[in-house]
Write an enzyme that holds these catalytic residues in place. Structure first.
Site, PDB file in Angstrom:
ATOM      1  N   SER A  41       1.047  -1.173  -0.009  1.00 19.96           N
ATOM      2  CA  SER A  41       0.171  -0.180   0.158  1.00 19.96           C
ATOM      3  C   SER A  41       0.612   1.246  -0.040  1.00 19.96           C
ATOM      4  O   SER A  41       1.979   1.196   0.259  1.00 19.96           O
ATOM      5  CB  SER A  41      -0.837   0.004   1.213  1.00 19.96           C
ATOM      6  OG  SER A  41      -0.106   0.531   2.536  1.00 19.96           O
ATOM      7  N   ASP A  42       0.116   2.307  -0.298  1.00 19.33           N
ATOM      8  CA  ASP A  42       1.172   3.759  -0.176  1.00 19.33           C
ATOM      9  C   ASP A  42       1.201   3.915   1.492  1.00 19.33           C
ATOM     10  O   ASP A  42       0.312   3.242   2.354  1.00 19.33           O
ATOM     11  CB  ASP A  42       0.676   4.834  -0.899  1.00 19.33           C
ATOM     12  CG  ASP A  42       1.755   5.672  -0.923  1.00 19.33           C
ATOM     13  OD1 ASP A  42       2.579   5.927  -0.284  1.00 19.33           O
ATOM     14  OD2 ASP A  42       1.458   6.610  -1.801  1.00 19.33           O
ATOM     15  N   TRP A  43       1.748   4.817   1.838  1.00 13.83           N
ATOM     16  CA  TRP A  43       1.957   5.422   3.244  1.00 13.83           C
ATOM     17  C   TRP A  43       0.571   5.591   3.882  1.00 13.83           C
ATOM     18  O   TRP A  43      -0.048   6.545   3.503  1.00 13.83           O
ATOM     19  CB  TRP A  43       2.657   6.608   3.296  1.00 13.83           C
ATOM     20  CG  TRP A  43       3.250   7.175   4.695  1.00 13.83           C
ATOM     21  CD1 TRP A  43       2.502   8.255   5.243  1.00 13.83           C
ATOM     22  CD2 TRP A  43       4.253   6.893   5.059  1.00 13.83           C
ATOM     23  NE1 TRP A  43       3.149   8.374   6.284  1.00 13.83           N
ATOM     24  CE2 TRP A  43       4.461   7.951   6.554  1.00 13.83           C
ATOM     25  CE3 TRP A  43       5.570   6.358   4.827  1.00 13.83           C
ATOM     26  CZ2 TRP A  43       5.560   7.970   7.364  1.00 13.83           C
ATOM     27  CZ3 TRP A  43       6.511   6.551   5.561  1.00 13.83           C
ATOM     28  CH2 TRP A  43       6.630   7.115   6.720  1.00 13.83           C
ATOM     29  N   GLU A  44       0.093   4.491   5.014  1.00 10.12           N
ATOM     30  CA  GLU A  44      -0.945   4.569   5.591  1.00 10.12           C
ATOM     31  C   GLU A  44      -2.382   4.791   4.703  1.00 10.12           C
ATOM     32  O   GLU A  44      -3.302   5.019   5.390  1.00 10.12           O
ATOM     33  CB  GLU A  44      -0.951   6.041   6.687  1.00 10.12           C
ATOM     34  CG  GLU A  44       0.017   6.249   7.506  1.00 10.12           C
ATOM     35  CD  GLU A  44       0.169   7.233   8.521  1.00 10.12           C
ATOM     36  OE1 GLU A  44      -0.803   8.206   8.190  1.00 10.12           O
ATOM     37  OE2 GLU A  44       0.719   6.926   9.606  1.00 10.12           O
ATOM     38  N   SER A  45      -2.207   4.317   3.756  1.00 10.47           N
ATOM     39  CA  SER A  45      -3.224   4.208   2.776  1.00 10.47           C
ATOM     40  C   SER A  45      -4.306   3.100   3.265  1.00 10.47           C
ATOM     41  O   SER A  45      -5.164   3.119   2.512  1.00 10.47           O
ATOM     42  CB  SER A  45      -2.868   4.295   1.230  1.00 10.47           C
ATOM     43  OG  SER A  45      -2.437   2.965   1.053  1.00 10.47           O
TER      44      SER A  45
END
Ligand code: NOJ
Length: 765
Positions: free
Chosen positions: A293-297
């Protein structure tokens, strides 16, 4: 779910001319191949390992922890307990080895960690930003740069980069336009493949190489209003024909991992979007790598108002196809309960873990997870790295204007006024996403020019104006531009006038203007494209002296230079050229190097023209596009593909090997290219096509081939491009299929997207 219609319905809908079988063209393309150095796929090894894992260990593998954030459990403890699969943002080789030893020696199952870092355009040696590399129109430049970057990164123990970023971007307000290859899917695809090859080498686990991660899937570049993180609303037609192709190309080139995007795509967050991460990625493209995933997505699925809570978010992400969660802890905190409640099945969870372990296996981490610390230092900023960075920077530069051949600078000029604070900044010349770069390694424009021109020509520098980003940047802590030193209005006025006096006293002036590195990149979008601060006033005052003026731009997005394009004799777009930027710019200004780059994005006259991409559809009154606005031109300032050279070129004898071609084969298109000047130089031969009629209207022209060629002074050469008919295929919004449609096509070959040498051919079934 996908909306493909059944073939029978499709044939009823289709025009008689339409030649379709589902995926007709695409079925013949190779599937995603994640090649491994070991030659084995590791399935048996991984399955046996999986059989021994507890739920906590499985979720541990699915968790990536950023070491630049506050941790609730110490990193060592996580590694020892098997609670982490990957660490992010560590660049100290000894510490990487130490943590790896904790995981391998002390954890129950001895599973190695994967160390990730954003190696976007160089590691310690910084290369031109990706948009600039695309401007080289030379995939070999991008491949070499990323291969050199991989060498430095892997020597530090970094095994995984979050690149290439292949998001198509047609809005220069969006700060992350700098990280991609610009507006065009064909150019973007070639750059995507080249970067994957550069990072990974021939296979996963290749020595001196790292795992690539193609990102951000998908549609991030279409952020509403260019505002970073806002939702993207993209039609299926545009998704398939514009935004997907570079991802598909990167995957076919063997990219071993992929990152899901932050934002909502058509109302469904990309990180919880099963259509994207499963139907397209796994079913259609047969992607065999792992998805992060992307950062905290994952956590943000709740912020989006999509999932109820952490458990729901975790389940939705895993069910959609996310294997590893970056930074947030929803997998750790929510997956056990989600599993218990039946929101996600054990089989789905195991599939994610298997993907991660397979990736580690393919990279050879179960055999040798360590880095040779004794070699790390000697691999950094080597002469070979510097040479490659300098060459990349010279090949990326785009000459936008050169009235009266002001460039290259004549030896008769005995004094150069060098103006603009960017000319003396070691940090800004590197551009954003240079997180492991050391500004002290950089050659500034001031240093480069002094080295090249002194003592024969005097180079006198003053900043003239200072610029500052009023809002903080997310990267300020890691990396920041020099702070302004002029405190009062009186000081600022005095410096401004001092600079103009210097211009007056010199034979020629070089103004280095643009943006600080923090003004583009993530969370660095703009609502205007003006030169920040008082740079435009400085430029106008310098021109008013009557002295010859060269404008060198350091930036990573088209800026509003409409006034300059009419009044400044020479404009060189140097982008953020990287560690060797100052030397490269000196090479270009002196004529030791000859610019040959071309714009990877159309250059608007003003912010109000956005979007102004060249590949738009024909419509009412097509031949008079300049009346689309009553208050200004609707043509771009510089078209896509545009760029000058100190040489001049002619293209003649456009020739097609045949006036028809069968779907699935290639058509040879040739043209005689001549360097009509007395200076060696490069030209990019560009090939565009247009489908005249079909099941859907197609763009007025689309890039389908290009080659950058170096010709000696006076040399003439026949350049042949093989037009691949697969590239004429498209996803039709009528049939909902990818296919090649037989019929008549226009073709142009020329120097940029306004090419006028025309021919036509017929695509046969
Ligand atoms: C967020 C960015 O969107 C992504 O591109 C990057 O790779 C990660 N942060 C890690 O730094």
């Amino acid at each position: 779910m996908r909306t493909y219609v059944a073939l029978s319905t499709l044939l009823l809908l289709a025009s008689p001319l339409l030649f379709t079988t589902p995926h007709a063209a695409y079925a013949q393309r190779p599937n995603s191949t994640v090649r491994t150095a070991s030659g084995q796929d590791g399935e048996a090894f991984v399955n046996s390992l999986l059989g021994k894992m507890t739920l906590e260990e499985k979720i541990g593998q699915m968790s990536q922890v950023a070491l630049n954030t506050k941790l609730d459990t110490p990193a060592d403890e996580m590694a020892r307990k098997g609670q982490v699969g990957s660490f992010l943002f560590l660049t100290d080789a000894a510490e990487i080895n130490r943590l790896q030893h904790v995981a391998v020696d002390q954890s129950r199952l001895h599973i190695p960690l994967l160390f990730g870092f954003d190696v976007i355009h160089g590691f310690r040696t910084i290369y031109p930003v990706p948009l600039a590399m695309a401007a080289s129109w030379d995939p070999a430049v991008a491949e070499r740069a990323q291969s050199m970057a991989a060498k430095e990164a892997s020597a530090t123990g970094v095994q995984w980069t979050f690149a290439p970023m292949v998001d198509i971007a047609r809005d220069p307000r969006w700060g992350r336009i700098m990280e991609g290859a610009g507006e065009d899917p064909f150019l973007g695809s070639r750059m995507a493949e080249a970067q994957v090859r550069g990072f990974q080498g021939d296979s996963l686990g290749a020595q001196d190489h790292i795992l690539a991660c193609v990102k951000h899937f998908a549609g991030y570049g279409a952020a509403s209003g260019g505002r970073d993180y806002e939702e993207s609303n993209i039609s299926d037609e545009q998704l398939w024909n514009v935004y997907f192709p570079p991802f598909e190309a990167a995957i076919h080139a063997g990219a071993g991992s992929l990152m899901s995007a932050y934002m909502d795509l058509n109302g469904v967050p990309a990180t919880g979007n099963r259509y994207l991460l499963h139907d397209v990625l796994r079913d259609d493209w047969k992607f065999q790598g792992m998805v992060v995933s992307d950062w905290e997505s994952v956590m943000n699925l709740t912020t989006h108002g999509f999932s109820r809570d952490a458990g729901d978010a975790a389940a939705r992400a895993v069910n959609a196809g996310v294997d590893m969660e970056m930074t947030s802890h929803t997998f750790r905190d929510g997956l056990p309960a989600a599993l218990h409640q039946g929101l996600v099945t054990q089989a789905t969870l195991d599939a994610a873990v298997r993907q991660i372990l397979l990736t580690k296996y393919r990279m050879g981490l179960f055999r040798n997870p360590y880095v040779d610390v004794s070699k790390t230092a000697s691999q950094m900023v080597t002469p070979e790295q510097r040479e490659a960075a300098r060459q990349a920077a010279t090949r990326a530069a785009v000459l936008l204007r050169n009235e009266g051949n002001l460039l290259p600078l004549s030896k008769q000029y005995k004094s150069i006024a060098l103006i603009g604070s960017l000319a003396d900044s070691k940090a800004d010349i590197m551009g954003s996403w240079s997180l492991a770069g050391h500004p002290s390694d950089s050659v500034t424009v001031l240093e480069g020019l002094k080295k090249r021109f002194s003592p024969g020509t005097q180079v006198e520098y003053t900043k003239g104006v200072e610029i500052e980003r009023e809002q903080t940047s997310i990267f300020d802590e890691q990396f920041s531009s020099p702070k302004p030193t002029l405190k009062t209005d009186a000081e600022r006025d005095a410096e401004f006038h001092h600079a103009i006096d210097l211009v007056r006293q010199s034979d020629v002036a070089v103004l280095v203007l643009g943006e600080l590195q923090s003004m583009s990149g993530e969370r660095a979008s703009r609502s205007s494209l003006d030169l920040p601060g008082k740079q435009e006033e400085l430029l106008e005052a310098a021109v008013a002296t009557g002295k010859p003026i060269v404008l060198v731009l350091l930036n990573a997005r088209p800026l509003d230079i409409t006034w300059a394009s009419q009044h400044v004799a020479a404009i060189l777009e140097a982008w953020y050229p990287g560690t060797e930027g100052g030397d490269a710019i000196a090479d270009l200004l002196s004529g030791d190097a000859n610019p040959g780059g071309k714009l990877p994005v159309a250059w608007p006259r003003s912010v109000g023209q956005i979007p102004i991409n060249y590949a738009r559809n024909l419509t009412q009154i097509p031949n008079d596009p300049d009346t689309r606005y009553w208050d200004g031109s609707s043509a771009p300032l510089y078209p896509f593909g545009y760029g000058l050279s100190y040489s001049s070129f002619s293209m003649t004898n456009l020739h097609l090997a045949s006036n028809s071609v069968h779907a699935g084969s290639k058509l040879e298109v040739s043209v005689d290219l001549q360097n009509t000047s007395s200076r060696d130089g490069d030209e990019v031969v560009q090939l565009y096509t247009h489908q005249r009629a079909g099941s859907a209207s197609r763009p007025v022209r689309e890039l389908k081939g290009f080659r950058r060629v170096t010709l000696k002074a006076g040399e003439k050469r026949t350049v042949t491009l093989a037009l691949d008919t697969h590239d004429l295929g498209f996803w039709s919004p009528q049939t909902h299929h990818l296919s090649m449609e037989p019929g008549a096509f226009d073709l142009w070959v020329g120097h940029d997207s306004s090419a006028s040498d025309h021919a036509s051919f017929t695509l046969l079934p």
